[in-house]
Design a protein around this motif. Structure first.
Motif, short mmCIF file in Angstrom:
data_model
loop_
_atom_site.label_atom_id
_atom_site.label_comp_id
_atom_site.label_asym_id
_atom_site.label_seq_id
_atom_site.Cartn_x
_atom_site.Cartn_y
_atom_site.Cartn_z
N HIS A 54 43.06 32.92 47.70
CA HIS A 54 41.66 33.00 47.90
C HIS A 54 41.16 34.34 47.26
O HIS A 54 40.28 34.19 46.32
CB HIS A 54 41.10 32.62 49.24
CG HIS A 54 39.66 33.32 49.45
ND1 HIS A 54 38.45 32.67 48.88
CD2 HIS A 54 39.32 34.55 49.92
CE1 HIS A 54 37.40 33.44 49.07
NE2 HIS A 54 38.00 34.37 50.00
N SER A 83 35.77 29.32 49.43
CA SER A 83 35.62 29.69 50.66
C SER A 83 34.13 29.01 51.25
O SER A 83 33.93 29.00 52.61
CB SER A 83 35.65 31.32 51.17
OG SER A 83 34.51 31.91 50.53
N HIS A 136 36.14 42.85 47.51
CA HIS A 136 36.23 41.61 48.28
C HIS A 136 37.64 41.49 48.64
O HIS A 136 38.00 41.27 49.84
CB HIS A 136 35.83 40.31 47.32
CG HIS A 136 36.26 39.05 48.01
ND1 HIS A 136 37.55 38.45 47.45
CD2 HIS A 136 35.54 38.29 48.99
CE1 HIS A 136 37.54 37.17 48.41
NE2 HIS A 136 36.36 37.09 49.21
N HIS A 140 39.47 41.77 52.54
CA HIS A 140 40.40 40.78 52.97
C HIS A 140 41.84 41.62 53.46
O HIS A 140 42.51 41.26 54.35
CB HIS A 140 40.83 39.68 51.74
CG HIS A 140 39.84 38.36 52.10
ND1 HIS A 140 39.89 37.85 52.86
CD2 HIS A 140 38.83 38.48 51.21
CE1 HIS A 140 38.84 36.71 52.79
NE2 HIS A 140 38.32 37.07 51.51
FE LIG Z 1 36.47 35.83 50.63
#
Ligand SMILES: [Fe+2]
Length: 435
Positions: A54, A83, A136, A140
């Motif tokens: 992702h 997502s 981002h 994560h």
């Molecule tokens: Fe994300």
């Protein structure tokens, strides 16, 4: 986005950051077996095999596909990794690629992303979206790190980690600083190089004079509440917090137990280690932080108070420093970040990172809960990635400052993080204010 000229240095830094965040992602799945990389279905974690794909998908979606109109390297990327449209519970049932193929997809995206930065006429939008994708992925990597603790996986190994450093063991830091109130400009100003939609834009709020702790609450300070029976006394908890404590049958924060001699042990990933009394308490929910405050006759700061304590200076509450110490890029003398220590360190450590008012470690070590519910600033407009902030408004509490895992390249005084008040798996603690 400010009107920054796109220099070669900006592009080279972006390429370094792209490479670095990916390296961290891969380090976080290193050594895990097939079962661990999927893991149990829990509300607070994702399957790691899904999550790393992702992160790469997010880069591909916003840079290669959105900016360049390219096709995905995968025929079913949206069905696997979007997502927004794949419900959390469904992520364990997807036909995910095996780990090696996932890594190959991630590498294809990274190579293409670097290639387009090297060979195109790079615009401000290119820089903004590429940075967005780096940050981002950084967020994560923090999530993979707390997931590894939640799932009792071994501590990950990073090249920059220094597990023992005498500077970490600096002891307690007691007392409050007094801060004058006034009309404070809360939020990011328009000269900011990069910020998220929820930080826009600075706007006046009135703040009464207040006193805030120089340091985050330590394990020893939190343990006094536990040992005083704080988890048995509903009067210290609000109604939702008491329900949460009852439903989870909590007698201590998550990951605390006593050894045979009656000394506290704290869970670090899969291991139990002696409590470090003066380190910042972490894995504390907002409910628990609020209960400690009630017991201690104190309160959580508002996010405006927190930001003022970090970014103002005596006589100029609107100095708006980027970092508590000024505008120098964070290094290990200012902050415990980037998973250098792999844990919270003593609250008196890193005096070089003090704010002008003398508050220590406002960035790094532990995310700090504030009293406030996460809400939009006046005039809020969602950025291109519409779901970054909007779905969580009104439902989560604001945290400030970043933790030992957080990447220093993305943190600033105006950064707003947000989690539900029950989350005790994330790297959150708090500092308090006197009434
Ligand atoms: Fe994300």
């Amino acid at each position: 986005m400010s009107e920054t000229k796109i220099t070669e240095q900006i592009i080279n830094t972006l390429i370094d950051d792209l490479t670095d965040t990916r390296k961290r992602t891969l380090e976080l799945v290193e050594g895990l077996d097939q079962q661990q990389i999927i893991g149990p279905q829990l509300e607070i974690v994702n399957p790691l095999l899904w999550e790393i794909g992702h992160a790469a998908y997010f880069h591909e979606f916003w840079t290669l596909r959105h900016l360049d109109g390219a096709d995905s390297f995968l025929t079913n990327a949206d069905e696997l990794y979007d997502s927004i449209n794949i419900a959390h519970d469904d992520r364990w049932d997807l036909p995910l690629l095996p780990l090696d193929d996932t890594k190959a997809y991630m590498q294809q995206v990274l190579d293409a992303e670097i290639d387009r930065l090297k060979n195109n006429n790079v615009t401000a939008l290119d820089v903004y979206l590429t940075r967005y994708a780096v940050f981002h992925e950084d967020m994560h990597t923090e999530a993979y790190t707390y997931s590894r603790r939640t799932l009792n996986y071994p501590m990950p190994v990073f090249a920059n980690t220094v597990l023992a450093d005498k500077n970490y063991d600096a002891g307690p830091l007691d007392g409050d600083v007094e801060i004058e109130g006034g009309c404070y400009l809360l939020g990011a100003n328009q000269n900011t190089d990069f910020c998220f939609d929820n930080e826009k834009w600075q706007h006046p709020v009135n703040i009464e004079p207040f006193a805030i702790a120089r340091a985050a609450t330590s394990y020893q300070q939190y343990a006094a509440f536990v040992e005083d029976g704080g988890y048995n006394e509903p009067r210290f908890w609000d109604e939702a917090g008491w329900d949460w404590r009852q439903n989870n049958n909590l007698k201590t924060p998550d990951g605390w137990k006593k050894d045979a001699q009656g000394n506290w042990l704290i869970k670090q990933f899969e291991q139990w280690q002696p409590m470090r009394p003066h380190a910042a308490a972490v894995h504390i929910s907002w409910f628990e932080a609020s209960a400690w405050c009630r017991w201690a006759g104190r309160r959580l700061p508002t996010e405006a108070e927190w930001e003022l304590a970090a970014s103002g200076s005596p006589g100029d509450i609107n100095e708006k420093r980027i970092y508590p110490w000024g505008d120098q890029t964070p290094n290990e003398k200012h902050v415990n970040m980037n998973s250098r220590a792999m844990r919270t360190i003593d609250v008196a450590a890193l005096a070089d990172g003090d704010s002008a008012y003398g508050c220590r470690q406002m960035l790094g070590n532990v995310w700090e809960w504030t009293a406030d519910t996460f809400n939009p600033y006046p005039g809020f407009v969602a950025d291109m990635y519409q779901d970054y902030s909007q779905p969580l408004f009104g439902q989560t509490k604001v945290l400030r400052g970043g933790a030992w895992t957080t990447r220093s390249r993305m943190i600033r005084n105006t950064w707003r993080n947000y989690y539900g008040p029950d989350r005790n798996d994330v790297f959150a603690g708090f500092r308090s204010c006197s009434f």
